[in-house]
Design an enzyme around this catalytic site. Sequence first.
Site, mmCIF file in Angstrom:
data_model
loop_
_atom_site.group_PDB
_atom_site.id
_atom_site.type_symbol
_atom_site.label_atom_id
_atom_site.label_comp_id
_atom_site.label_asym_id
_atom_site.label_seq_id
_atom_site.Cartn_x
_atom_site.Cartn_y
_atom_site.Cartn_z
ATOM 1 N N SER A 15 0.833 -1.206 0.000
ATOM 2 C CA SER A 15 0.000 0.000 0.000
ATOM 3 C C SER A 15 0.864 1.251 0.000
ATOM 4 O O SER A 15 0.598 2.214 -0.739
ATOM 5 C CB SER A 15 -0.922 0.010 1.227
ATOM 6 O OG SER A 15 -1.841 -1.056 1.174
ATOM 7 N N ARG A 40 1.104 7.963 6.094
ATOM 8 C CA ARG A 40 0.267 7.195 7.016
ATOM 9 C C ARG A 40 -1.164 7.708 6.986
ATOM 10 O O ARG A 40 -2.121 6.916 7.018
ATOM 11 C CB ARG A 40 0.844 7.281 8.430
ATOM 12 C CG ARG A 40 0.038 6.566 9.513
ATOM 13 C CD ARG A 40 -0.053 5.075 9.347
ATOM 14 N NE ARG A 40 1.237 4.423 9.214
ATOM 15 C CZ ARG A 40 1.394 3.116 9.017
ATOM 16 N NH1 ARG A 40 0.324 2.327 8.940
ATOM 17 N NH2 ARG A 40 2.596 2.596 8.903
ATOM 18 N N HIS A 43 -2.679 6.570 3.780
ATOM 19 C CA HIS A 43 -2.940 5.127 3.909
ATOM 20 C C HIS A 43 -4.240 4.883 4.664
ATOM 21 O O HIS A 43 -5.021 3.983 4.314
ATOM 22 C CB HIS A 43 -1.768 4.465 4.635
ATOM 23 C CG HIS A 43 -1.941 2.997 4.856
ATOM 24 N ND1 HIS A 43 -2.410 2.477 6.044
ATOM 25 C CD2 HIS A 43 -1.704 1.933 4.051
ATOM 26 C CE1 HIS A 43 -2.449 1.160 5.962
ATOM 27 N NE2 HIS A 43 -2.033 0.803 4.762
#
Length: 211
Positions: A15, A40, A43
Site C-alpha cells: 500500500s 500514514r 494510507h
Amino acid sequence: MNIEIVKPMDIEKRSMEIITEILGDKIKTLDEKNLHIIKRVIHTSADFDYADNLCFSDNAAEILANAIKNGADIVTDTQMAKSGINKATLEKFGGEVHCFIADEDVAAEAKKRGITRSAVSMEKAAKLNKPLIFAIGNAPTALLSLKELIDSGKLKPEIIIGVPVGFVNVVESKEIIMETHIPYIVARGRKGGSNVAAAICNAALYTLVQR
C-alpha cells in the site's frame, strides 16, 4: 481485471509503495521529515488531498516523536481516536491515552455551563500532571478550549494535532491553533477525523519502533 496477489504480511508495505507511486514527483515538494506522517494519513484515508492539507509547524514531526519517546500522554476528543492509537507501543515509552468525553463529571459540567463536553474534557485534561499531546479529530470546540487554556497559562501542550472534520468552526479553530506558540500538525480546511488523528500518532509511534 488483474487482481494483485499480495501476502497478508505485505499488504501494508505494498500500500505504501502504491501511495509513493501515485504521489510521483510531488514527493520532491514535501518535507522528508513529514513524509511518514503524510503517507500514514493517506494510507488511513485513501485521500491524497492530505499531501497538500497537512500543515506542520517547525520540526513538528520530531517534536511529536520526542514527546512520545519521553513518556508524554496523549489526550483525544473521541473514544474512536483513542481506540485507533497503538496503546501497546505507546506504553513502551511510558505513555497512555486519555479520553474524558464520556466521564459523568464532564457531562454534568458541560450541561451546567451550556458548553460542549469536548470543551470541558480539555479542561479536565489540563489538570493531568504529565507532558501532554492533544490529538483532536472531531470537535472544533476542543481546539477552542485548548486555545483558551493556553492563553490563560493553564496549559502548555508538547504539541497539538488539530484535525477535526466538519463545517461549524472547523476551519476557524484550526487556524486559531496555528496562531499559537504551541507546535502543531493541522489538517487545514474541513477534512480530518478521529482516524486521521490516530494515524498521525501511530506514524510517530511506528517510526520510533523502527529506529
